[in-house]
Design a protein around this motif. Structure first.
Motif, mmCIF file in Angstrom:
data_model
loop_
_atom_site.group_PDB
_atom_site.id
_atom_site.type_symbol
_atom_site.label_atom_id
_atom_site.label_comp_id
_atom_site.label_asym_id
_atom_site.label_seq_id
_atom_site.Cartn_x
_atom_site.Cartn_y
_atom_site.Cartn_z
ATOM 1 N N ASN A 1 -5.056 -8.454 78.552
ATOM 2 C CA ASN A 1 -4.925 -7.322 77.640
ATOM 3 C C ASN A 1 -5.028 -7.798 76.200
ATOM 4 O OD1 ASN A 1 -2.686 -6.209 79.966
ATOM 5 N ND2 ASN A 1 -4.170 -4.735 79.200
ATOM 6 N N ARG B 1 0.831 -3.091 88.411
ATOM 7 C CA ARG B 1 -0.351 -3.564 89.135
ATOM 8 C C ARG B 1 -1.060 -2.427 89.869
ATOM 9 N NH1 ARG B 1 1.521 -6.930 93.189
ATOM 10 N NH2 ARG B 1 -0.486 -7.976 93.431
ATOM 11 N N HIS C 1 -12.404 -2.000 78.883
ATOM 12 C CA HIS C 1 -11.516 -2.197 80.028
ATOM 13 C C HIS C 1 -11.833 -3.507 80.761
ATOM 14 C CE1 HIS C 1 -10.213 2.058 79.773
ATOM 15 N NE2 HIS C 1 -11.446 2.231 79.343
ATOM 16 N N GLU D 1 -6.095 -9.066 83.926
ATOM 17 C CA GLU D 1 -6.618 -7.912 84.652
ATOM 18 C C GLU D 1 -6.314 -8.051 86.142
ATOM 19 O OE1 GLU D 1 -9.504 -5.219 86.526
ATOM 20 O OE2 GLU D 1 -9.540 -7.385 86.715
ATOM 21 N N GLU E 1 -1.537 -3.287 76.852
ATOM 22 C CA GLU E 1 -0.808 -3.118 78.119
ATOM 23 C C GLU E 1 -0.380 -1.672 78.343
ATOM 24 O OE1 GLU E 1 2.193 -6.191 79.283
ATOM 25 O OE2 GLU E 1 3.559 -4.452 79.230
ATOM 26 N N ASN F 1 -0.414 -1.351 84.253
ATOM 27 C CA ASN F 1 -0.728 -2.780 84.280
ATOM 28 C C ASN F 1 0.465 -3.559 84.797
ATOM 29 O OD1 ASN F 1 -2.628 -2.695 81.173
ATOM 30 N ND2 ASN F 1 -3.366 -2.542 83.270
#
Length: 211
Positions: free
Chosen positions: A179, A21, A153, A210, A14, A18
């Motif tokens: 994550n 957002r 990713h 994600e 994280e 993240n």
């Protein structure tokens, strides 16, 4: 007897963005405290298998996630820009509300997952697909019959899942990409690619999906 190549794909831990957002893309955002803890948990609970290579995207958040894995396995990370997240062009750094407010037309294409849309000097989904699938096929040949780890990713994992399951790029995602979860895939010359286990987060207390 089939010679099977096993790959463990791990999304980075994280980051502050993240939580907010925000689209990170190629912007180099490090892990937050939760992400650093997740990286340690990933290494601690990694199955004890004869890994021969550890690959990582060259961005800070993936290199930080790979560091405890390097200590656990004794492997020197092979850092490559080919495992980078998609470049989101002018949308990078924005959260969904800011995207819609500042770039409504571009955001509509982003939300619709238009395969050719590159977000103005960014990278299209089709280009990302081509970059990642070429790399995956190359790694399968290079590491035939081995166990390898890839730290990457969310956008990359999205492509891999769709590619193996022959799902189109422009449909909405119906699978999780948390994550620091384990995503196991395999390859053999006879059957091709297969997803063995996806989004295993049993080693984590909590994790974000994600964007």
């Amino acid at each position: 007897m089939k010679t099977i190549t096993h790959l463990c794909l791990i999304r980075h831990g994280e980051t502050p963005w993240n939580v907010e957002r925000r689209l990170q893309g190629h912007l180099d955002i490090p892990l937050n405290e939760t992400g650093l803890s997740q990286a340690e948990q990933v290494a601690e609970h990694l199955p004890d298998l004869p890994y021969t290579a550890l690959y990582a995207s060259d961005l800070t958040r993936t290199r930080q996630t790979a560091a405890p894995l390097a200590k656990k396995t004794g492997l020197l990370p092979i850092v490559t820009s080919r495992l980078r997240e998609r470049h989101y062009g002018i949308l990078q750094g924005l959260n969904p509300e800011e995207m819609l407010s500042q770039y409504p037309e571009e955001t509509a294409h982003y939300d619709a997952r238009t395969p050719s849309f590159d977000a103005v000097n960014g990278e299209s989904l089709q280009s990302l697909h081509d970059r990642i699938t070429v790399l995956m096929d190359r790694l399968a040949k290079q590491h035939r019959g081995e166990y390898i780890i890839l730290v990457t990713h969310g956008g990359v994992l999205d492509i891999v899942h769709r590619w193996i399951n022959q799902q189109p790029l422009d449909t909405q995602r119906e699978f999780p990409i948390p994550n620091a979860a384990y995503n196991w895939i395999s390859h053999n010359d006879e059957d091709g690619w297969k997803i063995e286990a996806w989004a295993d987060r049993s080693h984590l207390a909590n994790t974000l999906d994600e964007l």
